[in-house]
Design an enzyme around this catalytic site. Structure first.
Site, PDB file in Angstrom:
ATOM      1  N   ASP A   1      32.455  49.714  33.839  1.00 62.33           N
ATOM      2  CA  ASP A   1      31.730  49.725  35.084  1.00 62.33           C
ATOM      3  C   ASP A   1      32.277  50.563  36.016  1.00 62.33           C
ATOM      4  O   ASP A   1      31.881  50.420  37.409  1.00 62.33           O
ATOM      5  CB  ASP A   1      31.481  48.137  35.556  1.00 62.33           C
ATOM      6  CG  ASP A   1      32.805  47.613  35.936  1.00 62.33           C
ATOM      7  OD1 ASP A   1      33.876  48.192  35.954  1.00 62.33           O
ATOM      8  OD2 ASP A   1      32.925  46.317  35.772  1.00 62.33           O
TER       9      ASP A   1
ATOM     10  N   GLU B   1      32.239  47.013  26.507  1.00 62.81           N
ATOM     11  CA  GLU B   1      32.249  46.032  27.727  1.00 62.81           C
ATOM     12  C   GLU B   1      30.953  45.850  28.285  1.00 62.81           C
ATOM     13  O   GLU B   1      31.148  45.673  29.658  1.00 62.81           O
ATOM     14  CB  GLU B   1      33.618  46.298  28.469  1.00 62.81           C
ATOM     15  CG  GLU B   1      33.983  44.989  29.308  1.00 62.81           C
ATOM     16  CD  GLU B   1      35.164  45.521  30.259  1.00 62.81           C
ATOM     17  OE1 GLU B   1      34.912  46.034  31.243  1.00 62.81           O
ATOM     18  OE2 GLU B   1      36.309  45.059  30.063  1.00 62.81           O
TER      19      GLU B   1
ATOM     20  N   GLU C   1      30.854  48.119  41.181  1.00 59.96           N
ATOM     21  CA  GLU C   1      30.770  48.021  39.542  1.00 59.96           C
ATOM     22  C   GLU C   1      29.639  47.102  39.490  1.00 59.96           C
ATOM     23  O   GLU C   1      29.238  47.304  38.210  1.00 59.96           O
ATOM     24  CB  GLU C   1      32.391  47.272  39.358  1.00 59.96           C
ATOM     25  CG  GLU C   1      33.504  47.979  39.251  1.00 59.96           C
ATOM     26  CD  GLU C   1      34.112  48.144  40.749  1.00 59.96           C
ATOM     27  OE1 GLU C   1      33.558  47.286  41.803  1.00 59.96           O
ATOM     28  OE2 GLU C   1      34.895  48.782  41.124  1.00 59.96           O
TER      29      GLU C   1
ATOM     30  N   HIS D   1      48.990  49.649  43.667  1.00 59.15           N
ATOM     31  CA  HIS D   1      47.858  50.792  43.294  1.00 59.15           C
ATOM     32  C   HIS D   1      48.287  52.206  44.058  1.00 59.15           C
ATOM     33  O   HIS D   1      48.653  51.957  45.228  1.00 59.15           O
ATOM     34  CB  HIS D   1      46.534  50.388  43.736  1.00 59.15           C
ATOM     35  CG  HIS D   1      45.324  51.058  43.012  1.00 59.15           C
ATOM     36  ND1 HIS D   1      44.944  52.419  43.330  1.00 59.15           N
ATOM     37  CD2 HIS D   1      44.566  50.524  41.817  1.00 59.15           C
ATOM     38  CE1 HIS D   1      44.218  52.392  42.732  1.00 59.15           C
ATOM     39  NE2 HIS D   1      43.414  51.864  41.580  1.00 59.15           N
TER      40      HIS D   1
ATOM     41  N   HIS E   1      43.491  45.865  44.551  1.00 53.28           N
ATOM     42  CA  HIS E   1      43.004  47.054  44.644  1.00 53.28           C
ATOM     43  C   HIS E   1      41.428  47.118  45.020  1.00 53.28           C
ATOM     44  O   HIS E   1      40.919  48.303  45.482  1.00 53.28           O
ATOM     45  CB  HIS E   1      42.980  47.998  43.330  1.00 53.28           C
ATOM     46  CG  HIS E   1      42.255  47.631  42.071  1.00 53.28           C
ATOM     47  ND1 HIS E   1      40.952  48.202  42.206  1.00 53.28           N
ATOM     48  CD2 HIS E   1      42.366  46.871  41.317  1.00 53.28           C
ATOM     49  CE1 HIS E   1      40.609  47.774  41.024  1.00 53.28           C
ATOM     50  NE2 HIS E   1      41.355  46.751  40.595  1.00 53.28           N
TER      51      HIS E   1
HETATM   52  C1  UD1 Z   1      38.486  52.676  40.285  1.00 52.40           C
HETATM   53  C2  UD1 Z   1      37.354  51.846  40.114  1.00 52.40           C
HETATM   54  C3  UD1 Z   1      37.443  50.351  39.827  1.00 52.40           C
HETATM   55  C4  UD1 Z   1      38.516  50.088  39.000  1.00 52.40           C
HETATM   56  C5  UD1 Z   1      39.901  50.855  39.457  1.00 52.40           C
HETATM   57  C6  UD1 Z   1      41.101  50.547  38.447  1.00 52.40           C
HETATM   58  C7  UD1 Z   1      34.975  53.048  40.804  1.00 52.40           C
HETATM   59  C8  UD1 Z   1      34.069  53.129  41.938  1.00 52.40           C
HETATM   60  N1  UD1 Z   1      36.289  52.131  40.806  1.00 52.40           N
HETATM   61  O1  UD1 Z   1      38.869  51.785  41.705  1.00 52.40           O
HETATM   62  O2  UD1 Z   1      36.289  49.714  39.167  1.00 52.40           O
HETATM   63  O3  UD1 Z   1      38.597  48.774  39.079  1.00 52.40           O
HETATM   64  O4  UD1 Z   1      39.684  52.226  39.397  1.00 52.40           O
HETATM   65  O5  UD1 Z   1      42.245  50.681  38.967  1.00 52.40           O
HETATM   66  O6  UD1 Z   1      34.934  53.533  39.728  1.00 52.40           O
HETATM   67  N2  UD1 Z   1      44.637  57.480  43.288  1.00 52.40           N
HETATM   68  C9  UD1 Z   1      45.760  58.718  42.979  1.00 52.40           C
HETATM   69  N3  UD1 Z   1      46.182  58.641  41.707  1.00 52.40           N
HETATM   70  C10 UD1 Z   1      45.597  57.845  40.814  1.00 52.40           C
HETATM   71  C11 UD1 Z   1      44.709  56.757  40.960  1.00 52.40           C
HETATM   72  C12 UD1 Z   1      44.169  56.825  42.285  1.00 52.40           C
HETATM   73  O7  UD1 Z   1      46.506  59.194  43.887  1.00 52.40           O
HETATM   74  O8  UD1 Z   1      46.176  57.889  39.376  1.00 52.40           O
HETATM   75  C13 UD1 Z   1      44.291  57.668  44.574  1.00 52.40           C
HETATM   76  C14 UD1 Z   1      43.465  58.659  44.995  1.00 52.40           C
HETATM   77  O9  UD1 Z   1      43.706  58.874  46.414  1.00 52.40           O
HETATM   78  C15 UD1 Z   1      41.856  58.031  45.099  1.00 52.40           C
HETATM   79  C16 UD1 Z   1      42.164  56.692  45.260  1.00 52.40           C
HETATM   80  O10 UD1 Z   1      43.527  56.409  44.643  1.00 52.40           O
HETATM   81  O11 UD1 Z   1      41.091  58.764  45.888  1.00 52.40           O
HETATM   82  C17 UD1 Z   1      40.975  55.820  44.968  1.00 52.40           C
HETATM   83  O12 UD1 Z   1      40.774  55.945  43.437  1.00 52.40           O
HETATM   84  P1  UD1 Z   1      39.342  55.703  43.028  1.00 52.40           P
HETATM   85  O13 UD1 Z   1      39.417  55.863  41.435  1.00 52.40           O
HETATM   86  O14 UD1 Z   1      38.320  56.405  43.732  1.00 52.40           O
HETATM   87  O15 UD1 Z   1      39.232  54.261  43.107  1.00 52.40           O
HETATM   88  P2  UD1 Z   1      39.954  52.890  42.598  1.00 52.40           P
HETATM   89  O16 UD1 Z   1      39.958  51.897  43.702  1.00 52.40           O
HETATM   90  O17 UD1 Z   1      41.064  53.216  41.897  1.00 52.40           O
HETATM   91  N1  UDP Z   2      48.261  47.308  34.646  1.00 52.89           N
HETATM   92  C1  UDP Z   2      49.282  48.342  34.358  1.00 52.89           C
HETATM   93  N2  UDP Z   2      50.251  48.635  35.371  1.00 52.89           N
HETATM   94  C2  UDP Z   2      50.080  47.981  36.571  1.00 52.89           C
HETATM   95  C3  UDP Z   2      49.161  47.076  36.980  1.00 52.89           C
HETATM   96  C4  UDP Z   2      48.151  46.822  36.094  1.00 52.89           C
HETATM   97  O1  UDP Z   2      49.107  48.975  33.336  1.00 52.89           O
HETATM   98  O2  UDP Z   2      51.112  48.290  37.447  1.00 52.89           O
HETATM   99  C5  UDP Z   2      47.123  47.298  33.691  1.00 52.89           C
HETATM  100  C6  UDP Z   2      46.741  45.871  33.359  1.00 52.89           C
HETATM  101  O3  UDP Z   2      47.359  45.354  32.183  1.00 52.89           O
HETATM  102  C7  UDP Z   2      45.258  45.859  33.031  1.00 52.89           C
HETATM  103  C8  UDP Z   2      44.690  46.880  33.806  1.00 52.89           C
HETATM  104  O4  UDP Z   2      45.965  47.761  34.232  1.00 52.89           O
HETATM  105  O5  UDP Z   2      44.810  46.247  31.629  1.00 52.89           O
HETATM  106  C9  UDP Z   2      44.037  46.534  35.012  1.00 52.89           C
HETATM  107  O6  UDP Z   2      43.770  47.831  35.715  1.00 52.89           O
HETATM  108  P1  UDP Z   2      43.167  47.737  37.348  1.00 52.89           P
HETATM  109  O7  UDP Z   2      43.363  46.236  37.722  1.00 52.89           O
HETATM  110  O8  UDP Z   2      43.501  48.987  37.850  1.00 52.89           O
HETATM  111  O9  UDP Z   2      41.558  47.712  37.242  1.00 52.89           O
HETATM  112  P2  UDP Z   2      40.505  46.605  36.903  1.00 52.89           P
HETATM  113  O10 UDP Z   2      40.810  46.115  35.483  1.00 52.89           O
HETATM  114  O11 UDP Z   2      40.426  45.752  37.909  1.00 52.89           O
HETATM  115  O12 UDP Z   2      39.051  47.417  36.611  1.00 52.89           O
END
Ligand code: UD1
Ligand code: UDP
Length: 384
Positions: A97, A119, A133, A243, A210
């Protein structure tokens, strides 16, 4: 004739849950698997692909600091459309999602490419929580040709939305395939302090946060709750792999800075995180994936959300929804630390989400979709 299937994913949880599918497609003689990542996440995505030894065929590298949802959407559609223009796959498969997932589905649908949704059917029944989501997964369901529901409840959610049962297969969730794969390896921690925490006799609270709707004051409250728990429980170690999102860091970290029993790390490699899950005593999280993994390892999970699209482990008693109120978080952790009976009642290993064979069922369902295989039986945790 080989059929080309394109997994499209962009964030850490999609990468973890897609990895077993990529592996299974690569092993199947029927399919050619062309992996496309959007790069919605960067470090957290690459970390997972490395562990599962997956090298994407296409990488859109769309990430931007503090990116917006619409920015992710437009860059994804633009990048994918150029790929589809070059060579269209026979189907795409998207997972879950995220905005990558729904946007990938839309981009494929607009090109007339069938969408397979892994999923499928999770619902919180609140359009604004989790945001975006809940909307994302509902939108994807409208344009999906094959719905791979992880559980019977998710299948029934789809049926209730008048989606044809012919096109729904219950596979289990591939997160359990990934979990089995990595937990069996008992990987060492790269950080020696984590190894010490894993070996010591005191209790460990593993925390992740997060969620977009928790960012801001709710997440500052989570930080304050952790600080109070750390002060009140000097023998407890709190482990917080934080995160990469700077908005999350700015909210949660100030209150816990300098606390000797709070160990903040960068996002852990998947193998290390699942090992930490398996040694932790209590899990406090707003993650979706962690709600599926921790019950399988028999760990009580306190979920910092008001609702969940994953009710199975709540019903089983291993997951409890506690919201984000600071006072409530402190109380609920205190209860689990000091009331053995309550702890024991929650610390049951349950596997409503899968048996480790979801990727094999996924490939079988895709074979049936293309008329090169039979319909398989739905996953049922009671009989598998
Ligand atoms: C996204 C997903 C969420 C999922 C989560 C998993 C959407 C809307 N949200 O949220 O459903 O649960 O990922 O973690 O799709 N960033 C980095 N490096 C990384 C990852 C993130 O720098 O490897 C930073 C960047 O500044 C980025 C911000 O995190 O702009 C947010 O990332 P984004 O993917 O937009 O949202 P998440 O909160 O990670
Ligand atoms: N996870 C990981 N390293 C971490 C924290 C989480 O590999 O430091 C894994 C965790 O085992 C799970 C997934 O990341 O499989 C969950 O991701 P996240 O919580 O970012 O996203 P969500 O599941 O809420 O979409």
């Amino acid at each position: 004739m080989t059929l080309t299937i394109m997994p499209i994913y962009g964030t850490r949880p999609e990468a973890i849950k897609m990895a077993p599918i990529v592996k299974a497609l690569q092993e199947s003689p029927q399919f050619e698997c062309v992996v496309t990542v959007t790069g919605q996440h960067r470090e957290m995505l690459d970390q997972v692909n490395q562990i599962f030894d997956i090298t994407p065929d296409h990488d859109l590298n769309i990430i931007q600091p503090r990116q917006t949802l619409n920015g992710v959407l437009t860059r994804t559609v633009e990048g994918l459309d150029a790929i589809f223009e070059e060579s269209a796959p026979d189907a795409v498969i998207v997972q879950g999602d995220t905005t990558t997932s729904t946007t990938g589905a839309i981009a494929a649908f607009y090109r007339g490419i069938p969408v397979i949704h892994a999923e499928a059917g999770l619902r919180s029944f609140d359009l604004f929580s989790p945001f975006p989501e809940e909307a994302n997964r509902k939108l994807t369901s409208q344009i999906t040709s094959l719905h791979l529901a992880p559980t019977d409840i998710s299948k029934r959610n789809l049926l209730a939305e008048a989606i044809d049962g012919e096109h729904i297969v219950v596979t289990g969730n591939t997160v359990i395939d990934a979990l089995h794969h990595t937990v069996a390896k008992a990987l060492p921690f790269s950080d020696p302090q984590l190894e010490d925490i894993a070996q010591r006799s005191g209790k460990t609270l593993l925390v992740t946060t997060h969620r977009r709707e928790n960012q801001g004051e709710a997440m500052r409250g989570v930080g304050r709750a952790l600080a109070r728990i750390a002060d009140a429980e000097p023998d407890l170690t709190i482990v917080l792999p934080v995160h990469r999102n700077p908005v999350v860091r700015e909210a949660v970290l100030p209150a816990i800075e300098g606390k000797p029993n709070v160990h903040v790390t960068e996002p852990m490699a998947y193998g290390e995180f699942t090992r930490m899950l398996s040694v932790a005593d209590i899990v406090l999280t707003d993650s979706g994936g962690v709600q599926e993994e921790a019950p399988s390892l028999g760990k009580p999970v306190l979920v910092m959300r008001e609702n969940t699209e994953r009710p199975e482990a709540v019903t089983a008693g291993t997951v409890k929804l506690i919201g984000t109120d600071e006072e409530r978080i402190v109380e609920e952790v205190d209860t689990l630390l000091h009331h053995h009976g309550i702890y024991a009642a929650m610390a049951n290993a349950v596997n409503p989400y899968g048996d480790g064979k979801a990727a094999a069922r996924t490939v079988a369902a895709i074979e049936q979709m293309f008329g090169v295989g039979q319909r398989i039986a739905d996953f049922d945790p009671k009989t598998s």
